[in-house]
Design a protein around this motif. Structure first.
Motif, PDB file in Angstrom:
ATOM      1  N   GLY A  10       0.818  -1.195   0.000  1.00  0.00           N
ATOM      2  CA  GLY A  10       0.000   0.000   0.000  1.00  0.00           C
ATOM      3  C   GLY A  10       0.851   1.244   0.000  1.00  0.00           C
ATOM      4  O   GLY A  10       2.065   1.186  -0.228  1.00  0.00           O
ATOM      5  N   LEU A  11       0.183   2.370   0.233  1.00  0.00           N
ATOM      6  CA  LEU A  11       0.842   3.677   0.289  1.00  0.00           C
ATOM      7  C   LEU A  11       0.982   4.076   1.755  1.00  0.00           C
ATOM      8  O   LEU A  11      -0.001   4.050   2.507  1.00  0.00           O
ATOM      9  CB  LEU A  11       0.016   4.707  -0.473  1.00  0.00           C
ATOM     10  N   VAL A  12       2.183   4.450   2.135  1.00  0.00           N
ATOM     11  CA  VAL A  12       2.439   4.830   3.528  1.00  0.00           C
ATOM     12  C   VAL A  12       3.432   5.983   3.545  1.00  0.00           C
ATOM     13  O   VAL A  12       4.259   6.108   2.631  1.00  0.00           O
ATOM     14  CB  VAL A  12       2.974   3.609   4.323  1.00  0.00           C
ATOM     15  N   GLN A  13       3.342   6.800   4.562  1.00  0.00           N
ATOM     16  CA  GLN A  13       4.290   7.900   4.708  1.00  0.00           C
ATOM     17  C   GLN A  13       5.613   7.391   5.271  1.00  0.00           C
ATOM     18  O   GLN A  13       5.656   6.373   5.968  1.00  0.00           O
ATOM     19  CB  GLN A  13       3.719   8.977   5.622  1.00  0.00           C
ATOM     20  N   ALA A  14       6.667   8.110   4.981  1.00  0.00           N
ATOM     21  CA  ALA A  14       7.977   7.774   5.536  1.00  0.00           C
ATOM     22  C   ALA A  14       7.885   7.687   7.055  1.00  0.00           C
ATOM     23  O   ALA A  14       7.232   8.525   7.698  1.00  0.00           O
ATOM     24  CB  ALA A  14       9.000   8.816   5.117  1.00  0.00           C
ATOM     25  N   GLY A  15       8.523   6.671   7.601  1.00  0.00           N
ATOM     26  CA  GLY A  15       8.458   6.431   9.036  1.00  0.00           C
ATOM     27  C   GLY A  15       7.346   5.489   9.443  1.00  0.00           C
ATOM     28  O   GLY A  15       7.306   5.034  10.594  1.00  0.00           O
ATOM     29  N   GLY A  16       6.463   5.185   8.524  1.00  0.00           N
ATOM     30  CA  GLY A  16       5.343   4.308   8.817  1.00  0.00           C
ATOM     31  C   GLY A  16       5.688   2.835   8.712  1.00  0.00           C
ATOM     32  O   GLY A  16       6.855   2.464   8.498  1.00  0.00           O
ATOM     33  N   SER A  17       4.665   1.996   8.838  1.00  0.00           N
ATOM     34  CA  SER A  17       4.846   0.542   8.849  1.00  0.00           C
ATOM     35  C   SER A  17       3.843  -0.138   7.932  1.00  0.00           C
ATOM     36  O   SER A  17       2.741   0.373   7.709  1.00  0.00           O
ATOM     37  CB  SER A  17       4.666  -0.006  10.263  1.00  0.00           C
ATOM     38  N   LEU A  18       4.246  -1.273   7.426  1.00  0.00           N
ATOM     39  CA  LEU A  18       3.365  -2.167   6.688  1.00  0.00           C
ATOM     40  C   LEU A  18       3.744  -3.596   7.028  1.00  0.00           C
ATOM     41  O   LEU A  18       4.910  -3.877   7.347  1.00  0.00           O
ATOM     42  CB  LEU A  18       3.500  -1.963   5.174  1.00  0.00           C
ATOM     43  N   ARG A  19       2.780  -4.485   6.899  1.00  0.00           N
ATOM     44  CA  ARG A  19       3.048  -5.910   7.082  1.00  0.00           C
ATOM     45  C   ARG A  19       2.614  -6.650   5.825  1.00  0.00           C
ATOM     46  O   ARG A  19       1.426  -6.658   5.495  1.00  0.00           O
ATOM     47  CB  ARG A  19       2.301  -6.466   8.284  1.00  0.00           C
ATOM     48  N   LEU A  20       3.576  -7.242   5.156  1.00  0.00           N
ATOM     49  CA  LEU A  20       3.284  -8.025   3.964  1.00  0.00           C
ATOM     50  C   LEU A  20       3.057  -9.481   4.345  1.00  0.00           C
ATOM     51  O   LEU A  20       3.675  -9.994   5.284  1.00  0.00           O
ATOM     52  CB  LEU A  20       4.431  -7.930   2.967  1.00  0.00           C
ATOM     53  N   GLY A 115       5.570 -14.486  -8.674  1.00  0.00           N
ATOM     54  CA  GLY A 115       4.175 -14.097  -8.610  1.00  0.00           C
ATOM     55  C   GLY A 115       3.979 -12.656  -9.046  1.00  0.00           C
ATOM     56  O   GLY A 115       4.873 -12.041  -9.618  1.00  0.00           O
ATOM     57  N   GLN A 116       2.796 -12.136  -8.748  1.00  0.00           N
ATOM     58  CA  GLN A 116       2.458 -10.772  -9.138  1.00  0.00           C
ATOM     59  C   GLN A 116       3.100  -9.726  -8.246  1.00  0.00           C
ATOM     60  O   GLN A 116       3.297  -8.588  -8.659  1.00  0.00           O
ATOM     61  CB  GLN A 116       0.937 -10.587  -9.114  1.00  0.00           C
ATOM     62  N   GLY A 117       3.417 -10.108  -7.045  1.00  0.00           N
ATOM     63  CA  GLY A 117       3.996  -9.161  -6.106  1.00  0.00           C
ATOM     64  C   GLY A 117       2.950  -8.234  -5.513  1.00  0.00           C
ATOM     65  O   GLY A 117       1.774  -8.252  -5.888  1.00  0.00           O
ATOM     66  N   THR A 118       3.399  -7.411  -4.587  1.00  0.00           N
ATOM     67  CA  THR A 118       2.527  -6.407  -3.970  1.00  0.00           C
ATOM     68  C   THR A 118       3.284  -5.084  -3.913  1.00  0.00           C
ATOM     69  O   THR A 118       4.457  -5.045  -3.528  1.00  0.00           O
ATOM     70  CB  THR A 118       2.051  -6.871  -2.584  1.00  0.00           C
ATOM     71  N   GLN A 119       2.608  -4.020  -4.330  1.00  0.00           N
ATOM     72  CA  GLN A 119       3.257  -2.715  -4.447  1.00  0.00           C
ATOM     73  C   GLN A 119       3.340  -2.028  -3.089  1.00  0.00           C
ATOM     74  O   GLN A 119       2.333  -1.913  -2.376  1.00  0.00           O
ATOM     75  CB  GLN A 119       2.482  -1.822  -5.420  1.00  0.00           C
ATOM     76  N   VAL A 120       4.524  -1.561  -2.758  1.00  0.00           N
ATOM     77  CA  VAL A 120       4.745  -0.736  -1.567  1.00  0.00           C
ATOM     78  C   VAL A 120       5.256   0.622  -2.033  1.00  0.00           C
ATOM     79  O   VAL A 120       6.251   0.697  -2.757  1.00  0.00           O
ATOM     80  CB  VAL A 120       5.765  -1.391  -0.615  1.00  0.00           C
ATOM     81  N   THR A 121       4.552   1.661  -1.626  1.00  0.00           N
ATOM     82  CA  THR A 121       4.944   3.021  -1.982  1.00  0.00           C
ATOM     83  C   THR A 121       5.093   3.835  -0.704  1.00  0.00           C
ATOM     84  O   THR A 121       4.156   3.913   0.086  1.00  0.00           O
ATOM     85  CB  THR A 121       3.916   3.676  -2.907  1.00  0.00           C
ATOM     86  N   VAL A 122       6.266   4.418  -0.522  1.00  0.00           N
ATOM     87  CA  VAL A 122       6.549   5.209   0.669  1.00  0.00           C
ATOM     88  C   VAL A 122       6.742   6.654   0.236  1.00  0.00           C
ATOM     89  O   VAL A 122       7.651   6.965  -0.536  1.00  0.00           O
ATOM     90  CB  VAL A 122       7.798   4.694   1.400  1.00  0.00           C
ATOM     91  N   SER A 123       5.885   7.517   0.733  1.00  0.00           N
ATOM     92  CA  SER A 123       5.963   8.929   0.368  1.00  0.00           C
ATOM     93  C   SER A 123       6.822   9.684   1.373  1.00  0.00           C
ATOM     94  O   SER A 123       6.849   9.364   2.557  1.00  0.00           O
ATOM     95  CB  SER A 123       4.571   9.531   0.309  1.00  0.00           C
TER      96      SER A 123
END
Length: 124
Positions: A10-20, A115-123
């Motif tokens: 997903g889209l997250v701001q710098a300093g944020g977190s994601l769990r794939l 596979g298709q992968g998952t998009q990570v975008t860090v703003s």
């Protein structure tokens, strides 16, 4: 061959977190070491992290050490990548893959497919 489906980007701001997450099917998941890789626009795919069959041994590329954590749940046939303190340079499509090798060989193993992968975008 094991089938893999990545999710959680997903889209997250710098300093944020994601769990794939990467869900596996088709073979005995616990027979495979697992790896996460990523590919940024205009760049080659690169290794991010690996975990052995039992989950007790992990490796990371230097740029994510201390920020990313790979883990697995063999009962759920799933491998995870917890990404904290995200930076704009982490922006990429993230892929998982599986190999019946030592986790130390995951980085250089020649995979037949992706596979298709998952998009990570860090703003910023």
């Amino acid at each position: 061959q094991v089938q893999l489906v990545e999710s959680g980007g997903g889209l997250v701001q710098a300093g944020g977190s994601l769990r794939l997450s990467c869900a596996a099917s088709g073979r005995t998941f616990s027979d495979y070491s697992m790896g996460w890789f990523r590919q940024a626009p205009g760049k080659d795919r690169e290794f991010v992290a690996a975990i052995n069959r039992g989950g007790g041994i992990t490796q990371y590329t230097d740029s994510v050490k201390g920020r990313f954590t790979i883990s697995r749940d063999n009962a759920k046939n799933t491998v995870y990548l917890q990404m904290d303190s995200l930076k704009p340079e982490d922006t990429a499509v993230y892929y998982c893959n599986a190999a019946r090798v030592s986790s130390y060989q995951v980085k250089t193993y020649q995979y037949d497919s992706w596979g298709q992968g998952t998009q990570v975008t860090v703003s910023s």
